[in-house]
Scaffold this motif. Structure first.
Motif: not given
Length: 658
Positions: A210-212, A215, A240, A256
């Motif tokens: 879940y790359y930033a 978001e 996590c 994430r």
């Protein structure tokens, strides 16, 4: 539970296709009882037949050329299966219409028939186009038509069976997925294969960091948390959080790290201000923990690239006892990055690296005797996976035979590894890439109704301020501008095209664009027929594929390549260097029946210029055969879908599960 790699492979080996072919070749020959006189008579008959076929071939070629001249003069009758006009491709010569694809033979209905709908005339196609007004800034971002227009598909075409006889549960673990986290072809493969497999009734899920930058992204607006769990990391535990979402119709599990500093922070997939080795080691362990905690119980864990190479290693050492049926498949998309890792770094998985520090497991043999010795995550994945694939048969051969795999060549050459290693050509999403339905184009086109392609070329020429000249061959490049892609060969081709009255369009960006940028800004600054756009735009790429007469892919190495497949889908004849998947998918027109492009071998400017020169000469001097070639590749466009590759992957899944 610890499972030795050698024991694991003993249980799960399967017979590769090459072995099956060898068995059939070695079968006992059929006995024949023919007299000498019979042989002579047969030879005379074959010679007579050959002379007759040669005469028929010549007459048909002459007829094809005559039809082109009549079409240009507006004298060709409008009746028949494909009515012609001055802008429409002429019927092909027999050679140009040879019914073969370098990839696979299809048993489809006649592509020149439609599903009960009449095909639009040239006037109808042209009437709705909103033509660029001079050189129009970013014209590709607005609708190209007053109202969308599409063409009917061929009749009787059916999709894959909706329900598999024995549905499998398949989980892909990867660093990329299109379109939400895309850098290269890896992302397209993960999404395309997942969609195609799910369409056959299998349960498919993709596990992704879940790359930033995801978001708040509209692409994952439906993401919802399904819990927080502990993951071994170092000598302790880290937390996590898992989220479920839907992307392109596929179920996705986003992981994430909680309270893990900068891991996966940044505005891109790679290149953030964090240690990528640490990040992907932790992600690999988190993915396995998520499978356990969420009780997923997959039949197949399909891992991709070095970033997930630790998954097979960890699985057989710590998870196989609770998942006795699960098998591991690893796909290598590029041997250029192998994931070097110090043994102490491997502790980010919560497991000491010493367990894998032997040459027969994951030790990087280049570092033997060094201080410290290092692990290779890709090698560990190869050794521990039940099956290993790469993205084309030729790239697989190059990996073992020519050193494309670097030091891993010796690992791949081991008999028990070679037996489980194979190459499968990637597919393309033929729904997203469909010139008959593409809303980004000013006019749709297909093999049954090819007129729109000439309108797309005119639209691009006008919008970029080029000469609006249908007789000028337009050569296009859509590429990352990095050394692998053959930048010096692109530059050599550009000079040849400009000097011989052609047109050149480039779309792409990258750190190696210097020479091309200088040529565009200095030598060709005032040449309207040379347009280099150092950027990327998805709608513009669609328009360039549709407008191009030829498409240049001069890569120094190319594991598979997708751009040449898209070009074929859009009737842009590829000019490629014979490497990797380019050699598997493009066959030279001079090689005989089934040729679909122009192929060169060398890495020097003269080699690519010769190939470009041949293509430009055929375009100008053999218009009938050229248009027949275009029609043939358009007719065969569906051959590059995910249907065939998916069946090959499902075959591998079934064999490792047997």
């Amino acid at each position: 539970m610890s499972v030795a790699p050698c024991a694991m492979h003993t249980r799960t080996l399967y017979q590769p296709r090459s072995c099956q072919s060898a068995i059939s070749i070695c079968a006992a020959p059929r006995r024949t009882h023919r007299t000498a006189g019979g042989v002579v008579a047969q030879a005379k008959k074959q010679a007579s037949d050959a002379d007759l076929m040669a005469l028929v071939k010549q007459l048909r070629a002459e007829n094809s050329a005559l039809r082109v001249q009549l079409a240009r003069a507006g004298l060709l009758p409008s009746g028949g299966k494909r009515a012609q006009d001055a802008s429409a491709p002429a019927p092909p010569s027999p050679q140009a219409r040879a019914p073969a694809s370098p990839r696979r033979k299809r048993e489809d209905p006649d592509p020149h028939q439609s599903k009960g709908k009449s095909l639009p005339s040239l006037a109808e196609l042209e009437a709705g186009i909103v033509w660029p007004q001079g050189r129009e800034d970013r014209f590709w971002e607005r609708p190209p038509r007053k109202a969308p227009l599409s063409l009917p598909g061929p009749p009787g075409k059916e999709g894959p069976p909706a329900t598999a006889a024995e549905p499998l549960t398949i989980i892909h673990i990867a660093a990329e997925m299109a379109p939400i986290a895309k850098v290269g072809g890896l992302a397209d493969v993960v999404t395309g294969l997942s969609k195609a497999t799910a369409a056959r009734g299998h349960s498919v899920e993709v596990v992704l960091p879940y790359y930033a930058f995801l978001e708040g992204s509209p692409d994952v607006r439906d993401a919802r948390s399904v819990g927080v769990f502990n993951v071994p990391k170092g000598n302790g535990l880290a937390r996590c959080e898992a989220f479920t979402a839907t992307v392109e119709g596929c179920r996705v599990l986003l992981l994430r790290p909680v309270d893990q500093g900068s891991l996966f922070q940044g505005q891109s997939v790679y290149g953030g201000a964090y240690n990528e080795t640490e990040a992907y080691l932790h992600f690999s362990r988190s993915a396995l923990e998520a499978v356990r905690v969420l009780d997923r119980r997959p039949d197949v864990l399909h891992c991709h690239e070095w970033q997930t190479g630790a998954v097979p290693m960890l699985f057989w050492e710590a998870y196989s006892a609770n998942l006795p049926r699960t098998r591991l498949v690893l796909t290598i998309h590029n041997f250029d990055s192998v994931g070097e890792c110090r043994q102490d770094e491997f502790l980010h998985t919560g497991m000491a690296g010493g367990a894998f520090a032997s040459v027969d497991r994951a030790l990087d043999e280049r570092t033997v005797g060094h201080n410290p010795e290092r692990l290779c995550l890709l090698k560990g994945g190869i050794v521990y996976a039940n099956a290993v694939t790469t993205v084309s048969p030729n790239y697989a051969r190059e990996a073992v035979r020519d050193g494309a795999a670097g030091f891993l060549k010796s690992t791949l050459a081991q008999p028990h590894i070679a037996a489980k290693f194979t190459g499968i050509i990637n597919g393309i999403d033929t729904e997203s890439w469909d010139p008959a339905q593409d809303a980004t184009l000013p006019a749709p086109f297909s093999g049954a109704s090819p007129r729109g392609k000439a309108l797309c070329k005119r639209f691009l020429q006008a919008g970029l301020g080029m000469s609006v000249a249908p007789d000028k061959p337009l050569v296009a490049v859509v590429s990352r501008l990095v050394p692998q892609k053959g930048i010096h060969l692109m530059e050599a081709a550009l000079h040849h095209i400009a000097q011989h009255g052609g047109q050149f369009v480039l779309l792409g960006s990258g750190h190696a664009d210097g020479a091309l940028r200088r040529a565009a800004e200095e030598q060709y600054r005032d040449n309207a027929d040379v347009q280099c756009l150092f950027m990327y735009s998805e709608p513009l790429s669609h328009l360039i594929y549709a407008a191009a007469d030829m498409f240049l892919v001069p890569s120094l190495f190319e594991p598979c390549g997708l751009t040449q497949l898209i070009a074929l889908r859009y009737g842009a004849i590829p000019i490629v260097r014979a490497t990797g998947g380019l050699a598997d998918t493009v066959k030279d027109v001079a090689s005989g029946d089934g040729g679909n492009g122009y192929v060169f071998q060398g890495m020097d400017g003269g080699a690519v210029q010769a190939a470009v020169g041949r293509a430009m000469a055929d375009y100008r001097e053999r218009p009938g055969e050229w248009q027949g070639l275009v029609l043939r590749v358009l007719d065969d466009g569906d051959a590059w879908s995910w249907d065939g590759p998916t069946e090959e992957y499902l075959d591998i899944y079934s064999k490792v599960l047997a």
